[in-house]
Design an enzyme around this catalytic site. Structure first.
Site, mmCIF file in Angstrom:
data_model
loop_
_atom_site.group_PDB
_atom_site.id
_atom_site.type_symbol
_atom_site.label_atom_id
_atom_site.label_comp_id
_atom_site.label_asym_id
_atom_site.label_seq_id
_atom_site.Cartn_x
_atom_site.Cartn_y
_atom_site.Cartn_z
ATOM 1 N N HIS A 8 -47.534 -25.445 0.435
ATOM 2 C CA HIS A 8 -46.494 -26.432 0.755
ATOM 3 C C HIS A 8 -46.763 -26.980 2.149
ATOM 4 O O HIS A 8 -46.320 -26.427 3.149
ATOM 5 C CB HIS A 8 -45.108 -25.761 0.666
ATOM 6 C CG HIS A 8 -43.959 -26.708 0.887
ATOM 7 N ND1 HIS A 8 -42.691 -26.451 0.418
ATOM 8 C CD2 HIS A 8 -43.887 -27.907 1.520
ATOM 9 C CE1 HIS A 8 -41.888 -27.447 0.764
ATOM 10 N NE2 HIS A 8 -42.599 -28.342 1.439
ATOM 11 N N HIS A 15 -47.375 -30.941 4.015
ATOM 12 C CA HIS A 15 -47.505 -32.400 3.939
ATOM 13 C C HIS A 15 -48.539 -32.806 4.971
ATOM 14 O O HIS A 15 -48.324 -32.581 6.171
ATOM 15 C CB HIS A 15 -46.164 -33.070 4.224
ATOM 16 C CG HIS A 15 -45.069 -32.591 3.305
ATOM 17 N ND1 HIS A 15 -44.797 -33.196 2.100
ATOM 18 C CD2 HIS A 15 -44.219 -31.534 3.395
ATOM 19 C CE1 HIS A 15 -43.814 -32.554 1.499
ATOM 20 N NE2 HIS A 15 -43.440 -31.531 2.259
ATOM 21 N N HIS A 50 -39.785 -30.489 -4.669
ATOM 22 C CA HIS A 50 -38.863 -29.939 -3.676
ATOM 23 C C HIS A 50 -37.492 -29.838 -4.345
ATOM 24 O O HIS A 50 -37.019 -30.821 -4.932
ATOM 25 C CB HIS A 50 -38.750 -30.881 -2.480
ATOM 26 C CG HIS A 50 -39.918 -30.845 -1.549
ATOM 27 N ND1 HIS A 50 -41.210 -30.942 -1.979
ATOM 28 C CD2 HIS A 50 -39.970 -30.708 -0.195
ATOM 29 C CE1 HIS A 50 -42.020 -30.880 -0.913
ATOM 30 N NE2 HIS A 50 -41.298 -30.737 0.179
ATOM 31 N N GLU A 95 -33.469 -27.126 -1.142
ATOM 32 C CA GLU A 95 -33.631 -26.985 0.313
ATOM 33 C C GLU A 95 -32.260 -27.324 0.912
ATOM 34 O O GLU A 95 -31.549 -26.442 1.369
ATOM 35 C CB GLU A 95 -34.709 -27.951 0.830
ATOM 36 C CG GLU A 95 -34.881 -27.939 2.343
ATOM 37 C CD GLU A 95 -35.799 -29.066 2.861
ATOM 38 O OE1 GLU A 95 -36.063 -30.027 2.104
ATOM 39 O OE2 GLU A 95 -36.234 -28.981 4.039
ATOM 40 N N ASP A 106 -44.941 -26.495 5.753
ATOM 41 C CA ASP A 106 -44.229 -27.755 5.490
ATOM 42 C C ASP A 106 -44.785 -28.902 6.355
ATOM 43 O O ASP A 106 -45.669 -29.617 5.907
ATOM 44 C CB ASP A 106 -42.724 -27.564 5.726
ATOM 45 C CG ASP A 106 -41.859 -28.535 4.923
ATOM 46 O OD1 ASP A 106 -42.402 -29.323 4.140
ATOM 47 O OD2 ASP A 106 -40.622 -28.485 5.079
ATOM 48 N N ASP A 107 -44.256 -29.079 7.554
ATOM 49 C CA ASP A 107 -44.719 -30.132 8.472
ATOM 50 C C ASP A 107 -44.975 -29.482 9.836
ATOM 51 O O ASP A 107 -44.159 -29.612 10.761
ATOM 52 C CB ASP A 107 -43.655 -31.223 8.592
ATOM 53 C CG ASP A 107 -43.352 -31.848 7.240
ATOM 54 O OD1 ASP A 107 -44.169 -32.655 6.766
ATOM 55 O OD2 ASP A 107 -42.319 -31.492 6.639
HETATM 56 ZN ZN ZN Z 1 -41.834 -30.165 2.158
#
Ligand code: ZN
Length: 315
Positions: A14, A16, A194, A197, A275-276
């Site tokens: 996961h 990006h 996703h 969340e 994630d980021d």
């Molecule tokens: Zn994400």
């Protein structure tokens, strides 16, 4: 980070790619492409990384992605991420990219894809990191736009292993994308999304039943629904959890409240992801380290989490 944590072989499921754009590279690309930035310098930009929710982050994320213009930019972005992976013994990656973030501002799909793909291939050869790329649809845009993106992607079908669904979750339930996911699956693509969340457990049910996903991205709110918990345990559906992201975006107030280890102990196939990472304070290794520091994650638990990530690979 303790050396034993760094040494564990891990997969990241996961991530990006646009979210791995570090401020230093962002400024370098802005200069290379002669783009004026709204921030004076790297420090000012970093100081803006204080978010109250997902949407505040997304606004900055899309502004940052604007410096990505050429095939070389996408190559450099992906290559920088892979080098971080190498340093933390991440041996396999299944990153997302958001074509619509780029095609909507006039960057051809092919430019984006070729840059990313070449870096991934070089990463395999030079760094020994295997991969499977996932094309993610932006859920705040209509399903019709997702169909167009899938159509643009089909000439490059072999470059992907699957499709995903990201961006603003609340108010954009998975059911809005049922048809485009069916089309993607009919092309032999895996589905992930996703869900859970910021959105409620119902969104996870929809992603499983309507989009027929193989993995849930985030999914931390599954714990609010006992029947759902039982299903994801029984069917061993992996969750790609992103602890530092959840704290940065206020899904949990403190790392000490995070439910990942509780889920692990209940038998949920949870994995650790970043994630980021450029925006949320760290890569996979820093996420593992935060669980060790704040939740007392043991070496045995870390090994199970790392093994889960390898078991949950789609490529
Ligand atoms: Zn994400």
């Amino acid at each position: 980070m303790p050396e034993w944590l760094n040494a564990l072989p891990k997969a990241e499921l996961h991530l990006h790619l646009e979210g791995s754009l570090e401020p230093e590279l962002l400024f370098a690309l802005a200069e290379r492409n002669q783009i004026a930035l709204p921030w004076a310098d790297v420090e000012t930009l970093r100081a803006a990384y204080a978010f109250n929710n997902l949407q505040e982050f997304l606004d900055l994320y899309y502004a940052g992605a604007n410096v990505l213009r050429t095939e070389q930019d996408f190559y450099d972005l992906t290559w920088a991420y892979l080098q971080r992976c190498k340093a933390q013994n991440v041996i396999h990656v299944e990153p997302f990219f958001d074509p619509q973030t780029h095609t909507d501002r006039g960057i051809p799909f092919e430019v984006v894809l070729r840059g990313i793909q070449q870096a991934l291939l070089d990463g395999e050869k030079q760094l020994g990191i295997s991969h499977g790329l996932i094309l993610s649809f932006l859920r705040h845009l209509p399903e019709e736009e997702a169909f167009k993106t899938l159509e643009q992607a089909m000439p490059f079908r072999d470059a992907f292993i699957g499709v995903g669904l990201d961006s603003s979750e609340k108010g954009f339930p998975p059911r809005l994308f049922e048809r485009v996911f069916a089309k993607a699956r009919s092309e032999g693509l895996h589905a992930v999304a996703h869900a859970g969340e910021e959105g409620p457990p119902e969104y996870i049910w929809e992603a499983l039943d309507l989009l027929k996903i193989k993995r849930i991205d985030h999914g931390v709110r599954a714990i609010e629904d006992e029947r759902l918990m039982q299903r994801i345990i029984d069917e061993q559906i992996p969750l790609t959890v992103c602890p530092l992201s959840n704290i940065k975006l206020c899904v949990f107030e403190h790392m000490g409240q995070h439910n990942i280890l509780e889920m692990l102990e209940r038998g949920v196939k949870v994995t650790v992801n970043s994630d980021d990472p450029a925006y949320f304070g760290g890569y996979v290794g820093e996420n593992f380290a935060a669980l060790h520091e704040h939740l007392g994650m043991t070496e045995a638990q870390a090994k199970r989490l790392a093994q889960n990530s390898l078991d949950a690979r789609l490529a």
